[in-house]
Design a protein around this motif. Structure first.
Motif, PDB file in Angstrom:
ATOM      1  N   LEU A 213       0.828  -1.211   0.000  1.00 50.90           N
ATOM      2  CA  LEU A 213       0.000   0.000   0.000  1.00 50.90           C
ATOM      3  C   LEU A 213       0.864   1.264   0.000  1.00 50.90           C
ATOM      4  CD1 LEU A 213      -2.698  -1.219   2.523  1.00 50.90           C
ATOM      5  CD2 LEU A 213      -3.112  -0.646   0.124  1.00 50.90           C
ATOM      6  N   LEU A 214       1.940   1.236   0.776  1.00 51.51           N
ATOM      7  CA  LEU A 214       2.827   2.404   0.830  1.00 51.51           C
ATOM      8  C   LEU A 214       3.593   2.584  -0.476  1.00 51.51           C
ATOM      9  CD1 LEU A 214       4.001   2.069   4.527  1.00 51.51           C
ATOM     10  CD2 LEU A 214       2.656   3.946   3.566  1.00 51.51           C
ATOM     11  N   ASP A 215       3.879   1.484  -1.169  1.00 51.24           N
ATOM     12  CA  ASP A 215       4.467   1.595  -2.512  1.00 51.24           C
ATOM     13  C   ASP A 215       3.544   2.395  -3.421  1.00 51.24           C
ATOM     14  OD1 ASP A 215       6.654   0.070  -1.793  1.00 51.24           O
ATOM     15  OD2 ASP A 215       5.932  -1.783  -2.744  1.00 51.24           O
ATOM     16  N   ARG A 216       2.249   2.115  -3.327  1.00 51.28           N
ATOM     17  CA  ARG A 216       1.269   2.839  -4.152  1.00 51.28           C
ATOM     18  C   ARG A 216       1.192   4.305  -3.745  1.00 51.28           C
ATOM     19  NH1 ARG A 216      -3.965  -1.199  -4.100  1.00 51.28           N
ATOM     20  NH2 ARG A 216      -2.851  -3.141  -4.520  1.00 51.28           N
ATOM     21  N   VAL A 217       1.247   4.550  -2.442  1.00 51.27           N
ATOM     22  CA  VAL A 217       1.230   5.926  -1.946  1.00 51.27           C
ATOM     23  C   VAL A 217       2.409   6.705  -2.524  1.00 51.27           C
ATOM     24  CG1 VAL A 217       1.531   7.375   0.098  1.00 51.27           C
ATOM     25  CG2 VAL A 217       0.000   5.407   0.193  1.00 51.27           C
ATOM     26  N   LEU A 218       3.578   6.090  -2.487  1.00 56.26           N
ATOM     27  CA  LEU A 218       4.785   6.784  -2.945  1.00 56.26           C
ATOM     28  C   LEU A 218       4.818   6.940  -4.462  1.00 56.26           C
ATOM     29  CD1 LEU A 218       7.268   5.264  -0.383  1.00 56.26           C
ATOM     30  CD2 LEU A 218       6.636   7.676  -0.607  1.00 56.26           C
ATOM     31  N   ALA A 219       4.120   6.074  -5.160  1.00 63.83           N
ATOM     32  CA  ALA A 219       3.989   6.256  -6.607  1.00 63.83           C
ATOM     33  C   ALA A 219       3.153   7.499  -6.902  1.00 63.83           C
ATOM     34  CB  ALA A 219       3.353   5.023  -7.246  1.00 63.83           C
TER      35      ALA A 219
END
Length: 199
Positions: A101-107
């Motif tokens: 989920l945090l990967d998506r946030v940072l994208a």
């Protein structure tokens, strides 16, 4: 908790004067302005200034809490929603989901220091100090006053026995928030050992 500045607005009554009478109507003598100036909005910069000048740890904790709330908002509803779901995944100990989920946030929000900090925390929980360290460096690059990230860096360096780097990180925390008693204690024990090495 209370960090929103509320603005008070007064309703103004407008009197309509017939066109034919406008020539004879003079405005009343001007009085000193009674309107109150709207309070200046509380900025992140002003909160950090207050934190550095806090007179007690209790006061500093309150200001730090306000700063953390500010840092935890990206300005994107989508990113904020994913961020909250990542936090819930951590509560549920589903660390891989939190990272995803945090990967998506940072994208979506690559300049959001708090998201890098939170992902670093999850990497640490996954026993991946290399990724945690990389994310913490990114967080303090984006927001050099992120005391949470500096504290985490200090702990990470201590766990890998890199005490001199840990001391640098902990001292950075105290520059930002001098009232952090736990870090004061660490520095008071660590500084004589590290600073005396060159003697």
């Amino acid at each position: 908790m209370r960090f929103f500045a509320f603005l008070l607005t007064a309703s103004l009554s407008l009197s309509v004067v017939p066109v034919s009478a406008q020539e004879d109507v003079r405005p009343p003598p001007s009085k000193p302005s009674q309107s109150r100036q709207a309070p200046r909005p509380i900025t992140l910069d002003s909160l950090f200034e207050r934190l550095a000048k806090a007179g007690s740890e209790r006061e500093a904790d309150g200001i730090a809490s306000l700063i953390e709330r500010r840092l935890s908002r990206s300005g994107s509803d989508t990113a904020d929603l994913l961020f909250s779901r990542a936090a819930k995944a951590v509560e549920d100990k589903d660390y891989p989901l939190s990272v995803e989920l945090l990967d998506r946030v940072l994208a979506l929000e690559p300049q959001w220091a708090e998201a890098w900090y939170r992902r670093a925390t999850v990497f640490y929980l996954l026993d991946d100090p290399v990724e945690a360290l990389a994310d913490l460096h990114k967080a303090v690059t984006l927001e050099p006053r992120h005391f949470g990230a500096w504290t985490a860096l200090g702990h990470l360096f201590m766990s890998s026995d890199e005490k001199s780097q840990a001391l640098v990180a902990y001292r950075k925390v105290l520059q930002i928030n001098p009232q952090t008693s736990a870090v004061q204690t660490i520095v008071s024990h660590l500084a004589p050992e590290i600073d005396g090495q060159d003697l």
